[in-house]
Design a protein around this motif. Structure first.
Motif, PDB file in Angstrom:
ATOM      1  N   ILE A 183     -19.547 -62.704  30.732  1.00 20.54           N
ATOM      2  CA  ILE A 183     -20.493 -61.750  31.317  1.00 20.54           C
ATOM      3  C   ILE A 183     -19.732 -60.563  31.910  1.00 20.54           C
ATOM      4  N   TYR A 216     -14.573 -59.943  39.257  1.00 19.05           N
ATOM      5  CA  TYR A 216     -16.017 -59.742  39.435  1.00 19.05           C
ATOM      6  C   TYR A 216     -16.276 -58.620  40.436  1.00 19.05           C
ATOM      7  N   LEU A 248     -18.096 -55.063  39.690  1.00 18.56           N
ATOM      8  CA  LEU A 248     -19.233 -54.579  40.469  1.00 18.56           C
ATOM      9  C   LEU A 248     -18.930 -53.193  41.039  1.00 18.56           C
ATOM     10  N   MET A 258     -19.022 -50.592  38.336  1.00 22.83           N
ATOM     11  CA  MET A 258     -20.390 -50.266  37.924  1.00 22.83           C
ATOM     12  C   MET A 258     -21.077 -49.401  38.974  1.00 22.83           C
ATOM     13  N   CYS A 265     -22.163 -45.877  37.416  1.00 25.17           N
ATOM     14  CA  CYS A 265     -23.576 -45.767  37.050  1.00 25.17           C
ATOM     15  C   CYS A 265     -24.257 -44.722  37.925  1.00 25.17           C
ATOM     16  N   SER A 266     -25.387 -44.257  37.470  1.00 18.89           N
ATOM     17  CA  SER A 266     -26.153 -43.309  38.262  1.00 18.89           C
ATOM     18  C   SER A 266     -27.622 -43.499  37.961  1.00 18.89           C
ATOM     19  N   PRO A 267     -28.463 -43.407  38.990  1.00 13.79           N
ATOM     20  CA  PRO A 267     -29.890 -43.615  38.730  1.00 13.79           C
ATOM     21  C   PRO A 267     -30.533 -42.421  38.035  1.00 13.79           C
ATOM     22  N   VAL A 289     -30.643 -51.903  28.172  1.00 13.92           N
ATOM     23  CA  VAL A 289     -30.057 -52.151  29.481  1.00 13.92           C
ATOM     24  C   VAL A 289     -29.930 -50.872  30.295  1.00 13.92           C
ATOM     25  N   VAL A 315     -35.065 -58.191  35.983  1.00 15.99           N
ATOM     26  CA  VAL A 315     -34.611 -59.510  35.538  1.00 15.99           C
ATOM     27  C   VAL A 315     -33.436 -59.934  36.413  1.00 15.99           C
ATOM     28  N   LEU A 365     -28.620 -51.859  44.375  1.00 12.40           N
ATOM     29  CA  LEU A 365     -27.725 -51.244  43.389  1.00 12.40           C
ATOM     30  C   LEU A 365     -28.537 -50.742  42.209  1.00 12.40           C
ATOM     31  N   TYR A 389     -30.734 -47.557  43.682  1.00 11.35           N
ATOM     32  CA  TYR A 389     -30.039 -46.371  44.191  1.00 11.35           C
ATOM     33  C   TYR A 389     -28.848 -45.963  43.335  1.00 11.35           C
ATOM     34  N   ARG A 390     -28.291 -46.909  42.544  1.00 12.25           N
ATOM     35  CA  ARG A 390     -27.131 -46.556  41.740  1.00 12.25           C
ATOM     36  C   ARG A 390     -27.365 -46.743  40.246  1.00 12.25           C
ATOM     37  N   GLY A 391     -28.508 -47.289  39.853  1.00 14.92           N
ATOM     38  CA  GLY A 391     -28.766 -47.473  38.428  1.00 14.92           C
ATOM     39  C   GLY A 391     -27.925 -48.567  37.795  1.00 14.92           C
ATOM     40  N   VAL A 392     -27.399 -49.502  38.623  1.00 19.40           N
ATOM     41  CA  VAL A 392     -26.600 -50.603  38.089  1.00 19.40           C
ATOM     42  C   VAL A 392     -27.537 -51.686  37.564  1.00 19.40           C
ATOM     43  N   ASN A 393     -27.305 -52.146  36.343  1.00 15.32           N
ATOM     44  CA  ASN A 393     -28.159 -53.173  35.758  1.00 15.32           C
ATOM     45  C   ASN A 393     -28.207 -54.412  36.642  1.00 15.32           C
ATOM     46  N   THR A 442     -29.463 -57.410  36.143  1.00 16.99           N
ATOM     47  CA  THR A 442     -29.178 -58.711  35.541  1.00 16.99           C
ATOM     48  C   THR A 442     -27.687 -59.018  35.643  1.00 16.99           C
ATOM     49  N   ILE A 443     -26.875 -58.036  35.250  1.00 19.66           N
ATOM     50  CA  ILE A 443     -25.428 -58.231  35.277  1.00 19.66           C
ATOM     51  C   ILE A 443     -24.927 -58.333  36.712  1.00 19.66           C
ATOM     52  N   SER A 444     -25.396 -57.430  37.588  1.00 19.85           N
ATOM     53  CA  SER A 444     -24.861 -57.449  38.954  1.00 19.85           C
ATOM     54  C   SER A 444     -25.252 -58.739  39.662  1.00 19.85           C
ATOM     55  N   LEU A 470     -25.675 -61.643  38.368  1.00 18.36           N
ATOM     56  CA  LEU A 470     -24.851 -62.747  37.863  1.00 18.36           C
ATOM     57  C   LEU A 470     -23.418 -62.636  38.395  1.00 18.36           C
ATOM     58  N   LEU A 471     -22.894 -61.404  38.471  1.00 18.98           N
ATOM     59  CA  LEU A 471     -21.551 -61.232  39.052  1.00 18.98           C
ATOM     60  C   LEU A 471     -21.547 -61.717  40.492  1.00 18.98           C
TER      61      LEU A 471
END
Lengths: 314, 369
Positions: A236, A286, A290, A293, A297-299, A312, B101, B153, B156-160, B162-164, B166-167
């Motif tokens: 993952i 991990y 995090l 990401m 990432c950005s909204p 995704v 999710v 996350l 405000y940050r657009g981090v997926n 599902t992945i976050s 699980l991490l």
């Protein structure tokens, strides 16, 4: 886990830490590298496969089992790749049903793959299977520690070649262009007369193959045995790593090295007597994922390089 | 789930009266029959699978029934296992109302259990009820905060998410190991590093007349509250709108960010409560046993219940039963303990595949009105 890098660090004192991290980076990074390259291909075709964690564990089990039964570690690697391709085909098959979500299917296949690997792998926990040989690149050095650290597995070298090849193939070959078209706009691929379903099926199968091979590295080289605690989220993490690497295979390579180094920090520090925070250091990949990401990432805007069809990031 | 929401919104129109009730029944029947079909398909596939291991599937299912629901003893075992599943399933089901999710229930479970243990150890000597209430409050806050990280996350940050999420499970387990083998370790725990025991006085007992711990009651209450929240309050209605169409929700002036944080917090709090119950009713101390997979099974429960908080209860009992029968089929038929995981995986796949049938079966199709 006693590995050569740890021994080297003990003998070299503090200088052993960077050496052990570097050596560990090469060793630990290989599964990350294969899974992320595979996932990169799948995602470039416009689909995300979160099930690669399960594929990785299945590959590790199948590789070890076949190596034990046939006596050939390389046959094990092949078997791991093939079972990975089967899991890729399963993912693609379920996803082609109407109204079925690729993320949910990935989660289900992750749980199914891990469960199936534990079920079928029970008899292989005890016996010792032949494992992959390593290539000695440290022949020039007098220091046995350096020589140990430079024993490198052929799968890593294949990965080193594979990453730039994929960059080239995605950019310049016919199938690379078709794959990217399917990832950017399913309608455009359809208009060109290609079946998006078929393109994604192939991309997911190749991705599964690579993830399976990555799993076989875990059981057949480092750590080099099969048990139920073998993988702890490498699959993952590698999926997240692809986002960080902006869907570029070469960046996947460098990101894998970085993550491998992060994963090797704990053991390297322990080898010079720093065992405080050992478990926290183990979580370094991990936490790093995090953080990366969060930073990248950005909204508001879409990520540069992101395939437009990818659920995704929609 | 979006189609359901839209349908529910459409059905909410009171003018349509009796017709609407008929439609509700129809779509209700669909969401009962299709998961049942999926379960049957999974049972057939798993039957073929075990038959390949030279195990008679009929004998297997008869044994499973006996191990899960055959006797009062097995019922108690089943219900005890269902309790944490109800709570961890809410961790996936509540954020799912917003279309998210979240699969990190295991992390909230571990963090909740760990925080509850720390609370109990810090408050040693106080009245048991005070300690227990504090454990529950801190466990829920910790679990809720943990999942709210993933929600925040995302928004405000657009981090997926599902992945976050699980991490965050792996990070939570690392924190558990770090504390259990370090700062919080009871030096007397040699083979299995653990924290000090919270003490018999602070343990929550069983429901009178049974061996089932109070977690089951907490789970049922939480599920009913979650159902009321989602289907009978403005907040839940707003969440379902935002889950159906974020843009529409923004046009309506809904604060999507707050909804995301709230739903994630509540889901995480449910899983954190499950972790607290695991400590206060079962383990008595925190150790690696906390990460036993209740959070992961909760994901399956939520999906099988189609994220309906009330449906979570029977589904959790069913899966609790499958888990409870695991020991029996291991002993009698010699199947590996991972059989339960394989069966769960197949059920999960079949349930998702059955999504393809929604709205495609004539019997359940809405009549033209």
């Amino acid at each position: 886990m006693a590995d050569p890098a740890t021994a080297a660090a003990t003998a070299l004192g503090w200088w052993g830490v960077p050496l052990a991290v570097a050596a560990g980076a090469v060793r630990v990074s290989t599964p990350f590298l294969y899974v992320s390259l595979g996932e990169c291909l799948t995602e470039r075709s416009g689909r995300i496969n979160l099930g690669l964690e399960g594929t990785l564990v299945m590959g590790a089990m199948a590789g070890y089992g076949v190596s034990y039964l046939t006596g050939s570690a390389w046959l094990g690697v092949l078997a791991a790749g093939l079972i990975g391709a089967v899991f890729g085909a399963l993912h693609a098959g379920f996803c082609s049903l109407p109204g079925v979500n690729d993320i949910a299917i990935g989660i289900a296949l992750m749980l199914f793959g891990i469960g199936l690997a534990f079920y079928l792998g029970k008899p292989f926990i005890e016996p010792q299977a032949p494992i992959l040989p390593s290539i000695d690149l440290g022949w020039w050095s007098n220091l046995p520690q350096v020589r140990d650290a430079l024993r490198i597995n052929a799968l890593f070298l294949v990965g080193v070649v594979l990453a730039p090849s994929l960059v080239w193939a995605l950019r310049h070959t016919r199938w690379g262009m078709i794959l990217r078209t399917a990832g950017e706009s399913a309608d455009a691929a359809l208009a060109l007369g290609y079946s998006v379903r078929l393109i994604r099926l192939r991309a997911t199968m190749v991705g599964g193959f690579l993830a399976g091979v990555g799993g076989s590295f875990l059981s057949l080289y480092y750590p080099g045995s099969w048990n139920e605690r073998l993988s702890s989220g490498q699959g993952i993490t590698a999926v997240a790593l692809v986002i960080f690497a902006r869907w570029n295979p070469m960046l996947c390579f460098w990101a894998s090295i970085l993550f491998g180094g992060a994963g090797a920090l704990g053991p390297a520090l322990q080898s010079v007597g720093i065992s405080a925070g050992y478990y926290l250091w183990n979580a370094a990949p991990y936490i790093l994922t995090l953080l990366i990401m969060i930073i990248t990432c950005s909204p508001r805007r879409r990520l540069t390089g992101a395939p437009a069809e990818l659920s995704v990031i929609k | 789930m979006n189609a359901d929401t839209a349908q529910a919104v459409a059905i909410g129109d009171k003018q349509r009266g009796v017709w609407a009730i008929g439609e509700k029944l129809r779509s209700g029947a669909e969401s009962v029959v299709l998961p049942l079909l999926a379960l049957i398909a999974a049972a057939i596939l798993f039957g073929i699978f075990v038959a390949l291991s030279r195990v008679n599937p009929f004998e297997l299912y008869a044994l499973m029934y006996r191990g899960a629901f055959g006797t009062w003893f097995s019922w108690q075992n089943t219900l005890t296992r269902a309790a944490p599943l109800i709570l961890t399933a809410l961790c996936t089901a509540l954020p799912a109302q917003l279309g998210m999710v979240i699969i990190g229930g295991e992390g909230a479970f571990v963090i909740g259990g760990l925080a509850a243990t720390a609370t109990a150890l810090a408050l040693q000597g106080m009245a048991p009820l005070v300690v227990q209430l504090a454990m529950a409050a801190v466990g829920m806050a910790a679990g809720g905060g943990w999942i709210a990280i993933a929600g925040g996350l995302r928004h405000y940050r657009g981090v997926n998410e599902t992945i976050s999420s699980l991490l965050l499970v792996y990070i939570a387990i690392a924190i558990l190991n770090h504390l259990v083998e370090g700062a919080m370790r009871d030096p007397a725990s040699l083979n299995k590093p653990s924290t000090h025991a919270i003490g018999a006085a602070d343990m929550i007992g069983s429901i009178p007349g049974t061996d089932i711990h109070w977690g089951l009651a907490f789970g049922v209450i939480a599920a009913v509250l979650a159902y009321v929240l989602v289907h009978h309050t403005v907040v839940g209605f707003a969440a379902r709108i935002a889950g159906g169409n974020v843009r529409a929700a923004k046009v309506m002036g809904l604060e999507v960010g707050r909804l995301v944080l709230l739903m994630c917090f509540l889901g995480g709090a449910a899983a954190g409560l499950a972790g607290m119950v695991e400590i206060a009713a079962v383990q008595g101390r925190a150790n690696a046993n906390l990460a036993a997979g209740f959070g992961t099974s909760g994901i399956l429960v939520a999906f099988l219940a189609r994220h309906n908080p009330l449906a979570v209860i029977p589904v959790a009992i069913l899966l609790g039963g499958i888990g409870a029968s695991g020991g029996l089929i291991q002993r009698r038929l010699g199947l590996p303990d991972a059989s339960v995981q394989v069966l769960q995986g197949i059920i999960f796949l079949m349930v998702l595949a059955s999504d393809a049938l929604y709205g495609r079966i004539r019997l359940f199709a809405p009549r033209a009105g």
